[in-house]
Design a protein around this motif. Structure first.
Motif, mmCIF file in Angstrom:
data_model
loop_
_atom_site.group_PDB
_atom_site.id
_atom_site.type_symbol
_atom_site.label_atom_id
_atom_site.label_comp_id
_atom_site.label_asym_id
_atom_site.label_seq_id
_atom_site.Cartn_x
_atom_site.Cartn_y
_atom_site.Cartn_z
ATOM 1 N N ILE B 30 0.876 -1.381 0.063
ATOM 2 C CA ILE B 30 0.063 0.011 -0.040
ATOM 3 C C ILE B 30 0.684 1.300 0.083
ATOM 4 O O ILE B 30 0.563 2.132 -0.891
ATOM 5 C CB ILE B 30 -0.897 -0.061 1.372
ATOM 6 C CG1 ILE B 30 -1.798 -1.248 1.381
ATOM 7 C CG2 ILE B 30 -1.828 1.188 1.335
ATOM 8 C CD1 ILE B 30 -2.934 -1.286 2.309
ATOM 9 N N ILE B 31 1.961 1.027 0.745
ATOM 10 C CA ILE B 31 2.753 2.264 1.110
ATOM 11 C C ILE B 31 3.418 2.711 -0.320
ATOM 12 O O ILE B 31 3.389 3.785 -1.008
ATOM 13 C CB ILE B 31 3.873 2.235 1.993
ATOM 14 C CG1 ILE B 31 3.148 2.100 3.604
ATOM 15 C CG2 ILE B 31 4.840 3.226 1.932
ATOM 16 C CD1 ILE B 31 3.939 1.854 4.487
ATOM 17 N N SER B 32 3.947 1.632 -0.935
ATOM 18 C CA SER B 32 4.638 1.670 -2.379
ATOM 19 C C SER B 32 3.808 2.217 -3.431
ATOM 20 O O SER B 32 3.924 2.911 -4.254
ATOM 21 C CB SER B 32 5.556 0.286 -2.779
ATOM 22 O OG SER B 32 4.818 -0.159 -3.638
ATOM 23 N N LEU B 33 2.536 1.566 -3.449
ATOM 24 C CA LEU B 33 1.237 1.964 -4.381
ATOM 25 C C LEU B 33 1.194 3.457 -4.313
ATOM 26 O O LEU B 33 1.283 4.089 -5.309
ATOM 27 C CB LEU B 33 0.278 1.041 -4.057
ATOM 28 C CG LEU B 33 -0.776 0.973 -5.004
ATOM 29 C CD1 LEU B 33 -0.440 0.416 -6.406
ATOM 30 C CD2 LEU B 33 -2.222 0.551 -4.569
ATOM 31 N N LEU B 34 0.953 4.092 -3.083
ATOM 32 C CA LEU B 34 0.634 5.659 -2.742
ATOM 33 C C LEU B 34 1.647 6.342 -3.091
ATOM 34 O O LEU B 34 1.757 7.566 -3.663
ATOM 35 C CB LEU B 34 -0.032 5.628 -1.725
ATOM 36 C CG LEU B 34 -1.215 4.944 -1.503
ATOM 37 C CD1 LEU B 34 -1.783 5.207 -0.183
ATOM 38 C CD2 LEU B 34 -2.304 5.259 -2.445
ATOM 39 N N LEU B 35 2.900 5.703 -2.615
ATOM 40 C CA LEU B 35 4.382 6.769 -2.697
ATOM 41 C C LEU B 35 5.015 6.908 -3.920
ATOM 42 O O LEU B 35 5.431 7.721 -4.154
ATOM 43 C CB LEU B 35 5.025 6.307 -1.432
ATOM 44 C CG LEU B 35 4.818 7.087 -0.161
ATOM 45 C CD1 LEU B 35 5.660 6.575 0.907
ATOM 46 C CD2 LEU B 35 4.220 8.361 -0.303
ATOM 47 N N THR B 36 5.077 5.490 -4.754
ATOM 48 C CA THR B 36 5.865 5.414 -5.730
ATOM 49 C C THR B 36 5.565 6.469 -6.922
ATOM 50 O O THR B 36 6.503 7.454 -7.216
ATOM 51 C CB THR B 36 5.680 4.070 -6.464
ATOM 52 O OG1 THR B 36 6.059 3.205 -5.592
ATOM 53 C CG2 THR B 36 6.776 3.874 -7.516
ATOM 54 N N PRO B 37 4.241 6.974 -7.111
ATOM 55 C CA PRO B 37 3.746 8.161 -8.062
ATOM 56 C C PRO B 37 4.477 9.265 -7.450
ATOM 57 O O PRO B 37 5.071 10.347 -8.309
ATOM 58 C CB PRO B 37 2.446 7.932 -8.467
ATOM 59 C CG PRO B 37 2.056 6.655 -7.737
ATOM 60 C CD PRO B 37 3.005 6.165 -6.783
ATOM 61 N N VAL B 38 4.281 9.571 -6.228
ATOM 62 C CA VAL B 38 4.784 10.739 -5.534
ATOM 63 C C VAL B 38 6.225 10.887 -5.668
ATOM 64 O O VAL B 38 6.773 11.979 -6.248
ATOM 65 C CB VAL B 38 4.405 11.011 -4.318
ATOM 66 C CG1 VAL B 38 4.854 12.245 -3.621
ATOM 67 C CG2 VAL B 38 2.799 10.781 -4.196
ATOM 68 N N ILE B 39 6.884 9.864 -5.606
ATOM 69 C CA ILE B 39 8.452 9.914 -5.606
ATOM 70 C C ILE B 39 8.681 10.023 -7.009
ATOM 71 O O ILE B 39 9.892 11.026 -7.212
ATOM 72 C CB ILE B 39 9.066 8.434 -5.069
ATOM 73 C CG1 ILE B 39 8.746 8.538 -3.556
ATOM 74 C CG2 ILE B 39 10.503 8.376 -5.603
ATOM 75 C CD1 ILE B 39 9.054 6.993 -2.930
ATOM 76 N N TRP B 40 8.270 9.290 -8.034
ATOM 77 C CA TRP B 40 8.389 9.895 -9.523
ATOM 78 C C TRP B 40 8.191 11.131 -9.642
ATOM 79 O O TRP B 40 9.346 11.872 -10.421
ATOM 80 C CB TRP B 40 7.384 8.754 -10.367
ATOM 81 C CG TRP B 40 8.017 7.313 -10.496
ATOM 82 C CD1 TRP B 40 9.000 6.667 -10.037
ATOM 83 C CD2 TRP B 40 7.039 6.459 -11.433
ATOM 84 N NE1 TRP B 40 8.762 5.269 -10.152
ATOM 85 C CE2 TRP B 40 7.572 5.201 -11.026
ATOM 86 C CE3 TRP B 40 5.879 6.613 -11.965
ATOM 87 C CZ2 TRP B 40 7.119 3.916 -11.673
ATOM 88 C CZ3 TRP B 40 5.400 5.216 -12.475
ATOM 89 C CH2 TRP B 40 5.979 3.989 -12.231
ATOM 90 N N GLY B 41 7.155 11.666 -9.310
ATOM 91 C CA GLY B 41 6.847 12.994 -9.703
ATOM 92 C C GLY B 41 7.848 13.896 -8.972
ATOM 93 O O GLY B 41 8.360 14.952 -9.806
ATOM 94 N N LEU B 42 8.185 13.638 -7.836
ATOM 95 C CA LEU B 42 9.361 14.371 -7.270
ATOM 96 C C LEU B 42 10.529 14.341 -8.141
ATOM 97 O O LEU B 42 11.363 15.353 -8.229
ATOM 98 C CB LEU B 42 9.506 13.728 -5.605
ATOM 99 C CG LEU B 42 9.787 14.541 -4.797
ATOM 100 C CD1 LEU B 42 8.702 15.607 -4.324
ATOM 101 C CD2 LEU B 42 10.289 13.710 -3.628
ATOM 102 N N PHE B 43 10.792 13.222 -8.595
ATOM 103 C CA PHE B 43 12.169 13.020 -9.277
ATOM 104 C C PHE B 43 12.272 13.704 -10.574
ATOM 105 O O PHE B 43 13.052 14.266 -11.410
ATOM 106 C CB PHE B 43 12.401 11.586 -9.493
ATOM 107 C CG PHE B 43 13.414 11.102 -8.188
ATOM 108 C CD1 PHE B 43 14.595 11.059 -8.357
ATOM 109 C CD2 PHE B 43 12.739 10.256 -7.435
ATOM 110 C CE1 PHE B 43 15.478 10.665 -7.200
ATOM 111 C CE2 PHE B 43 13.318 10.042 -6.288
ATOM 112 C CZ PHE B 43 14.925 9.909 -6.260
ATOM 113 N N MET B 44 10.804 13.600 -11.359
ATOM 114 C CA MET B 44 10.723 14.514 -12.394
ATOM 115 C C MET B 44 10.652 15.867 -12.266
ATOM 116 O O MET B 44 11.197 16.614 -12.979
ATOM 117 C CB MET B 44 9.226 13.891 -13.253
ATOM 118 C CG MET B 44 9.444 12.704 -13.687
ATOM 119 S SD MET B 44 8.004 12.540 -14.904
ATOM 120 C CE MET B 44 6.612 12.038 -13.727
#
Lengths: 299, 419
Positions: B30-44
């Motif tokens: 659940i954590i990875s599901l919700l956070l991964t896109p946020v992290i991607w967005g952050l990296f972009m």
């Protein structure tokens, strides 16, 4: 006596090694059948064949259930190599196992609560498996094997790692299940437990059947009597020339005299020498352990 | 026979539901599901942020004095009015006074414009110091203004002056006229990108399937499970369960992506309504693209499930298992050659190799119109290979799962396959 399982002449080879060779036996409703054998004798292969986990090369395994199509749902199995998903909760995993056995969910839920209470695990329902002690986890595994009210229960070394109190709880539950008509197939190396629980014994060695009868008959046929004498003297020499004596073992104050086959205990007692001091004397038949060791050694 | 098949399917579904539940209710998932896109967005977003942080400080204000002997100050002044931090000043006194005034001033410079410039073709901008900043745009505008002046001197008409100053624009175009609508590109690439994302997600699900098989062995659950369901039900249940868990993951990521595009747009293309983007996904080629993505998943997840049954731990996988695990990476070698020449020999070979067919065909279907036979042959090869591989994997799975405390070597696996 209603037979629930017939095994006829099953054989299994792994490569060039024959691990099960023409084995046959039956399992009756309401009995506890002990399956014995040394390591590598073929017990697990026979059990896995019954569970359809591996297929025998030849022979027949027949279940006498009303509905044989889904026979696995009518068998409970506690394998020797057992565990549970470490990250799953106790209730979830028990309900999953019941679901795999086609057992109604509401009844399963009710029985989970009953059994958790019975095994002092009332508060463990929401705990994860990894949070349980080994003994607690073993109780959960046992519940998983009996939750769906199986007609046949196969237990492979169910007592390994259990403390004596838990062993008694398990033993009592196994007896209860048998009394209620469940056929129990019980494999163990703990001979005292097998002796206490089992009605009949099936012994396999090097893939072949070597003993198969009721416990009493086996003891009558294969076990002679032995006399244990507790004495502060060294009494060993006094019995060496007895023609009734098969062999003598001495361990501390205890001298065990194994009588030859056919020798009656009363007859031997009468011949005990007067000039020895005896603190304690017991005469009993050879234990299953003795029969097991002798049979394996002779074979 | 039919009952056995029904049991296999029913039990497979039960296993699949458990796998989904086990994964979806897992805190880490659940954590990875919700956070991964946020992290991607952050990296972009971070590089842009760093760019902003790293941008040089605002250019200093520069004063340029114009000593105008030909009368272009007014027009030049208009031309440079939009250049930030630049101000023109007209100087009409002696040059030496001006030189003395700006000397050492790093914010000042001057240009002496005389008729001589049209002969020498050289314009000298004199600055107060060596560090004085003169915007490039000023130089361009000054040259432009002088050119206009020169053309006017030669009696070129105003309209022609504009044309001459505008210069030429070189454009390269194909013979067949194409739509220049940039949305056409989006329309063309959305379905394959979607299919490739599905393939990637399902590839990851294949890895999860392998992990699941390993965890059944590690947690010693396998015999308990096999006492209720067949090895086939267990394997297919795991494959299907992890596939749907992957789809849930994909759906969440897709929602994130659509929200991103809806609110922030695509760089260079701007705002695209979600319904329009969805309409691009649902293209006539989509079923075919999805077929190649899903068949590829089934192929790889069968391999991974079988492979998981042969090992105790991914970290301790043998060389042979390691090589098999890398099979999907083979596709990466084909991507560039296929995009370069979708009809070339590499693209054709890649279409017929089961391990690369999925990616290669997704690209080819998107890039060119393939003849029916060129689609049918890879479909048949991929289907047959998937079924064959599932059968082999089933055999390895059945035996491998019961082997405790030991990694299987290729020789043993070969023996199991022949049983």
């Amino acid at each position: 006596m209603e037979t629930l399982l017939n095994i006829r002449n099953i054989s299994k080879q792994f490569g060039k090694n024959t691990v099960v060779d023409q084995v046959s036996f039956d399992v009756h409703k309401g009995e506890i059948l002990g399956v014995l054998g040394p390591n590598g004798a073929g017990k697990t292969t026979v059990i896995r064949s019954i569970m359809d986990i591996i297929r025998p090369d030849s022979g027949e395994i027949r279940f006498n259930f009303q509905d044989n199509n889904n026979f696995l749902s009518q068998i409970g199995y506690l394998p020797e190599e057992r565990g549970l998903y470490r990250d799953s909760r106790v209730t979830d995993i028990l309900l999953y196992l019941a679901q795999l056995k086609e057992y109604p969910r509401d009844r399963a839920r009710k029985r989970v609560l009953e059994y958790l209470a019975k095994f002092d695990l009332e508060n463990a329902g929401k705990m994860k498996i990894k949070e349980l002690s080994r003994g607690m986890a073993q109780k959960v595994q046992f519940i998983g094997a009996i939750l769906h009210e199986p007609a046949i229960l196969i237990l492979d070394e169910p007592f390994s790692g259990l403390d004596p109190v838990s062993q008694d709880v398990f033993s009592e539950e196994i007896r209860n299940l048998a009394r209620n008509g469940v056929a129990v197939l019980f494999s163990s190396h703990q001979m005292n437990l097998v002796e206490n629980l089992c009605d009949r014994i099936f012994m396999i060695h090097k893939g072949k059947k070597v003993l198969y009868d009721t416990l009493l008959r086996i003891k009558q046929d294969f076990g002679s009597f032995k006399c244990e004498i507790m004495s502060e003297e060294n009494i060993r020499d006094k019995f060496i020339n007895f023609k009734e004596t098969e062999k003598i073992e001495q361990e501390g104050l205890r001298t065990t005299i194994y009588l030859k086959k056919g020798v009656e205990p009363g007859q031997f007692i009468q011949k005990l020498p007067d000039n020895i001091s005896i603190e304690e004397v017991t005469i009993k038949r050879d234990s299953l352990h003795d029969i097991f060791v002798r049979t394996v050694t002779e074979n | 026979m039919k009952t056995v098949q029904n049991n296999t399917i029913r039990n497979g579904i039960k296993v699949a539901l458990w796998e989904i539940r086990k994964l979806v209710w897992n805190k880490a998932f659940i954590i990875s599901l919700l956070l991964t896109p946020v992290i991607w967005g952050l990296f972009m977003g971070l590089p842009r942020l760093f760019e902003k942080i790293g941008e040089p400080a605002a250019a200093p204000t520069t004063y340029i004095y114009i000593v105008d002997e030909i009368g272009i100050y007014e027009s030049l002044s208009q031309k440079v009015s939009d250049i930030d931090n630049l101000f023109l000043r007209k100087h009409s006194g002696p040059i030496d006074d001006l030189r003395n005034r700006i000397e050492g001033d790093e914010n000042a410079g001057y240009v002496h414009i005389t008729e001589e410039i049209f002969e020498t073709r050289l314009i000298s901008v004199m600055t107060g110091t060596g560090d004085t900043h003169i915007p490039l745009a000023f130089n361009t505008r000054l040259k432009e203004t002088l050119t206009r002046y020169e053309l006017a001197m030669h009696n070129v008409e105003a309209g022609d002056i504009e044309k001459i100053v505008a210069g030429y624009f070189v454009s390269v175009s194909p013979v067949i006229e194409e739509s220049v609508d940039p949305m056409d590109r989006v329309r063309k690439w959305v379905p394959p990108i979607f299919a490739m994302i599905i393939f990637f997600m399902v590839f990851m699900s294949g890895m999860t399937t392998m992990q699941s098989a390993i965890s059944d062995k590690r947690d010693k659950m396998i015999e308990i499970l096999l006492s209720s369901v067949s090895a086939s039900s267990l394997m297919y249940g795991k494959i299907i369960g992890n596939f749907f868990a992957g789809l849930i993951q994909l759906a969440v990521y897709l929602i994130y992506a659509l929200m991103f595009i809806h609110f922030l747009g695509i760089p260079g293309l701007g705002h695209i309504p979600v319904h329009q983007l969805l309409s691009y996904i649902i293209s006539p080629e989509l079923p075919l693209l999805l077929f190649f993505a899903l068949a590829g998943y089934l192929l790889f997840s069968s391999i991974y499930a079988g492979l998981g049954a042969t090992m105790e731990d991914v970290m301790n996988a043998g060389n042979f298992q390691g090589i098999i695990m890398l099979l999907p990476a083979l596709s990466a070698l084909f991507i560039s050659p296929v995009i370069g020449n979708p009809e070339g020999i590499i693209a054709q070979i890649g279409s017929y190799i089961p391990f690369t067919a999925s990616i290669v065909m997704i690209l080819r279907i998107t890039l060119i119109d393939l003849a029916l036979i060129e689609i049918v042959i890879p479909v048949v090869i991929l289907l047959a290979s998937t079924m064959f591989m599932a059968k082999l994997a089933g055999k390895i799975f059945r035996t491998g799962m019961l082997m405790y405390g030991k990694e299987a070597d290729p020789k043993e696996m070969w023996k199991w396959l022949r049983q």
